[in-house]
Design a protein around this motif. Structure first.
Motif, short mmCIF file in Angstrom:
data_model
loop_
_atom_site.label_atom_id
_atom_site.label_comp_id
_atom_site.label_asym_id
_atom_site.label_seq_id
_atom_site.Cartn_x
_atom_site.Cartn_y
_atom_site.Cartn_z
N THR A 197 58.46 35.83 41.57
CA THR A 197 59.02 35.60 42.90
C THR A 197 58.18 36.25 43.99
OG1 THR A 197 60.50 37.42 42.39
CG2 THR A 197 61.42 35.21 42.26
N VAL A 198 57.73 37.50 43.76
CA VAL A 198 56.99 38.21 44.81
C VAL A 198 55.52 37.83 44.80
CG1 VAL A 198 56.37 40.46 45.76
CG2 VAL A 198 58.62 40.11 44.73
N GLY A 199 54.89 37.92 43.62
CA GLY A 199 53.48 37.56 43.55
C GLY A 199 52.65 38.59 42.81
N ILE A 200 51.39 38.24 42.61
CA ILE A 200 50.48 39.04 41.81
C ILE A 200 50.14 40.37 42.50
CG2 ILE A 200 48.39 37.98 42.77
CD1 ILE A 200 48.91 38.74 39.08
N GLY A 201 50.45 40.48 43.80
CA GLY A 201 50.17 41.71 44.54
C GLY A 201 50.92 42.91 43.99
N LEU A 202 51.97 42.67 43.19
CA LEU A 202 52.69 43.78 42.57
C LEU A 202 51.81 44.54 41.60
CD1 LEU A 202 56.16 42.25 41.75
CD2 LEU A 202 55.60 43.86 43.54
N SER A 203 50.84 43.85 41.04
CA SER A 203 49.94 44.47 40.09
C SER A 203 48.88 45.27 40.85
CB SER A 203 49.30 43.37 39.25
OG SER A 203 48.27 43.90 38.48
N GLY A 204 48.16 46.11 40.13
CA GLY A 204 47.17 46.96 40.79
C GLY A 204 45.84 46.28 41.08
N VAL A 205 45.77 44.96 40.96
CA VAL A 205 44.49 44.28 41.18
C VAL A 205 44.10 44.32 42.65
CG1 VAL A 205 44.59 42.72 39.21
CG2 VAL A 205 45.68 42.07 41.33
N ASN A 206 42.80 44.32 42.91
CA ASN A 206 42.32 44.25 44.29
C ASN A 206 41.17 43.25 44.34
OD1 ASN A 206 39.94 45.79 43.49
ND2 ASN A 206 41.32 47.55 43.44
N THR A 207 40.52 43.11 45.49
CA THR A 207 39.53 42.05 45.63
C THR A 207 38.28 42.28 44.79
OG1 THR A 207 38.77 43.19 47.59
CG2 THR A 207 40.18 41.25 47.92
N THR A 208 38.08 43.51 44.30
CA THR A 208 36.94 43.75 43.41
C THR A 208 37.38 43.63 41.95
OG1 THR A 208 35.88 45.20 44.99
CG2 THR A 208 35.23 45.44 42.69
N VAL A 209 38.40 44.40 41.61
CA VAL A 209 38.89 44.36 40.24
C VAL A 209 40.01 43.32 40.21
CG1 VAL A 209 39.65 45.74 38.28
CG2 VAL A 209 38.36 46.80 40.10
N VAL A 210 39.58 42.04 40.07
CA VAL A 210 40.54 40.95 40.23
C VAL A 210 41.33 40.70 38.95
CG1 VAL A 210 39.32 39.76 42.07
CG2 VAL A 210 38.71 39.32 39.70
N TRP A 211 40.89 41.26 37.84
CA TRP A 211 41.65 41.16 36.60
C TRP A 211 42.21 42.53 36.30
CZ3 TRP A 211 38.43 37.89 32.54
CH2 TRP A 211 38.39 36.56 32.99
#
Lengths: 172, 456
Positions: B61-75
């Motif tokens: 519902t919220v999205g992948i932003g809940l995870s610790g990924v960022n624009t460099t470490v995308v996985w």
């Protein structure tokens, strides 16, 4: 013609011996029911070939070829997309999905062929009406024999002599 | 086997009739209640099941932003968890099929729950790529179907390969598991006393009669499936390896990845089977059919896999250096000196050093030691997977993009909670289906000469 007899044994070896004796007397062994596969019985009853593996091979290779054709059609004809100058028909990576898909379809086809050949699913069968039959999946080895004579007494005695614990008639 | 204290190698009882085998496996399900340990375990895993559902619901519902990924470490955790779970899943079918083809009859008592382990692990693994998509509602775009947008899947994409690999593997494992279960379902049907039990198992057994003709077809199908399963398992994890190998990032372009992932999968999978076998043997009192020899054999496989993994790591370092590419060498140096160095040292400790204790027979036959080593191996294998993701992405070609991963609460939940879901699946399964293959153990008892007639 009397009803076939179902004889119960407590080891596969006793069953095989009794089957050989009955056959030597000219009776016709119809089938055997065991909790696990017994090679001698497989030889005696099962046809030497069954369609399962040819069906699996045909379905598997067919599905893989169809999947490859789909990949080729979609990326060369229907939706050509240049990704970093790679060839539209990138055959090495196009082999991966057909393999996976072919194996899956072979498995499904094999299962269908297994059911088809065994006549399953069949939730009821005359054999299930015989009380002792429920031990054929546990700890007893059952042999189904048709007598050559109208009167099955001789066969019954022969089975009992070779160690059958119980002999019952099967009525269809 | 003569010369040992035990009468048979794979059956730990002087005499074990067919009826006793049926009773040993089926009675805990059909005659006895779940027992206190089961209820405690069941209540214990329920919060984890709930947490899994909430965590997955949140990211959907919220999205992948809940995870610790960022624009460099995308996985991040999702990918590492995916590789880890599919690795555990691989061993089940691999054990079952490879041991069937090589006529290792001792597989009889472990193959059933190893296959069940595959089913649950592969199903759990399949969740992660979907929640990692970012737009999970479009997951069906991976399948080729006629659509109004006139689009087709990108067949050169590793994501599409994954989709087919997981889908095929999951359904294949289900068919393989069900085929092996079919004769046992007939046993359960015939032993059931309650009306519900007879109906339930009767419907699932599909009228199996154990006829010699049925067995012949069954055997040819089962062996053909086993012969297909070995290349399938290898291909599935090779495809997972290709997710990393078919890229341009430093450290993610090594041709050793597919075989190295397959061995890694076997490694963590066997470790998981050992843990489960110890619990099941104790929980269902199956000491007669799951013997120390089984654990000895599995421990030897783990030891072998450990040596191969160590060699693979060394090859990775050597090729990084030998290739001479600056970015590759920098990533290898980053393994040992970078932000995640302590995790990397822990990985080497867990996967390469600790399992060397298995050289000693005393360790292989000590269940406590074996359980601890197996858990340590699984921990090490998870570290390996997360570090494959983190090290490369945190230290790519562009220096200005170098960043580290920051673990979020959500990451921790999706790492730990699915373990509860996995245990939940097993607990439920162990109460419904025979967790050890009755017909194969009976055959083993016959071949080993432990059965010697029925119980009469």
């Amino acid at each position: 013609m009397s009803a076939p007899l179902l004889a119960e044994f407590d080891t596969p070896e006793a069953l095989v011996r009794a089957m050989r004796l009955a056959q030597a007397d000219g009776h016709r062994a119809l089938d055997a029911f065991t909790p696990f596969p017994v090679p001698a019985l497989t030889q005696a009853f099962a046809p030497p070939r069954n369609p399962v593996r040819p069906v699996m091979a045909l379905a598997g290779f067919g599905a893989a070829a169809a999947m490859y054709a789909l990949q080729w059609y979609s990326s060369v004809i229907a939706y050509p997309l240049n990704v970093g100058g790679r060839p539209l028909h990138s055959w090495p990576v196009f082999l991966l999905v057909p393999f996976e898909f072919g194996v899956l379809v072979a498995a499904i086809a094999g299962l269908v062929a297994l059911f088809w050949t065994c006549g399953l699913p069949r939730l009821h069968h005359p054999l299930f009406a015989i009380p002792q039959f429920e031990r054929a999946s546990q700890d007893r080895f059952l042999l189904l024999v048709a007598s050559k004579d109208a009167d099955a007494t001789a066969l019954r005695e022969s089975l009992e002599r070779s160690g059958a614990l119980l002999v019952a008639e099967m009525h269809p | 086997m003569s010369g040992t204290a035990r009468p048979h190698r794979w059956i730990d009882r002087e005499r074990l009739g067919y009826g006793e085998i049926c009773a040993a496996v089926a009675d805990p399900i059909q005659r006895r209640g779940p027992g206190r340990a089961w209820i405690i375990a069941f209540l214990g895993v329920l919060p984890f099941v709930l947490a899994t559902v909430i965590a997955i619901g949140a990211v959907l519902t919220v999205g992948i932003g809940l995870s610790g990924v960022n624009t460099t470490v995308v996985w991040g955790f999702s990918i590492a968890n995916y590789v880890w779970w599919i690795g555990i899943g691989n061993a089940g079918t691999l054990i079952s099929s490879m041991l069937l083809l090589t006529r290792q009859h001792w597989r009889a008592s472990i193959n059933r729950f190893a296959e069940a382990m595959t089913l649950f692990a592969a199903a759990i693994a399949g969740i992660f790529p979907i929640i990692h998509l970012g737009r999970p509602l479009y997951a069906y775009w991976l399948a080729p179907y006629p659509n109004t947008m006139d689009l087709w899947p990108q067949w050169r994409s590793a994501l599409v390969w994954d989709f087919w690999a997981i889908l095929s593997y999951l359904l294949f494992s289900l068919i393989f598991w069900f085929t092996g279960l079919l004769p046992d379902l007939a046993t359960m049907r015939d032993r059931a006393r309650s009306r519900i039990g007879r109906r339930f198992y009767g419907a699932l057994a599909l009228g199996w009669r154990g006829s010699a003709r049925h067995w012949a077809v069954y055997e040819s199908f089962h062996k053909a499936m086993a012969a297909l399963a070995v290349p399938l398992v290898c291909s599935v994890h090779s495809i997972v390896g290709l997710d990393f190998a078919a890229s341009l990032m430093p450290g993610w372009q090594e041709s050793i990845f597919p075989p190295y992932f397959v061995v890694g999968a076997m490694y963590s999978g066997f470790a998981m089977v050992v843990v489960l076998a110890i619990f099941i043997r104790w929980g269902l009192k199956l000491q007669a059919v799951i013997t120390p020899s089984h654990f000895d054999a599995m421990a030897k496989v783990m030891l072998f896999a450990s040596v191969v993994m160590t060699l693979s790591y060394a090859t990775e370092w050597f090729m990084g250096w030998y290739g001479g590419e600056h970015a590759d060498r920098a990533v290898i140096a980053y393994f040992f000196t970078g932000d995640y160095r302590w995790l990397y040292y822990s990985l080497l400790f867990c996967n390469c050093l600790v399992p060397q204790a298995l050289w000693f027979a005393r360790v292989r036959l000590n269940f406590w030691a074996l359980a601890i080593i197996a858990i340590v191996i699984n921990l090490g294998m998870w570290l390996e997977r997360i570090l494959i993701v983190w090290n490369t992405l945190s230290h790519g070609h562009a220096v200005s993009l170098w960043r580290t991963y920051h673990v979020s609460v959500y990451d921790v939940v999706i790492l730990i909670a699915p373990l509860g879901l996995f245990a939940f699946g097993f607990l439920v399964l162990a109460r419904i289906f025979p967790i050890v293959s009755i017909h194969e153990v009976s055959q083993l008892a016959h071949d080993e000469g432990a059965a010697r007639g029925g119980t009469a």
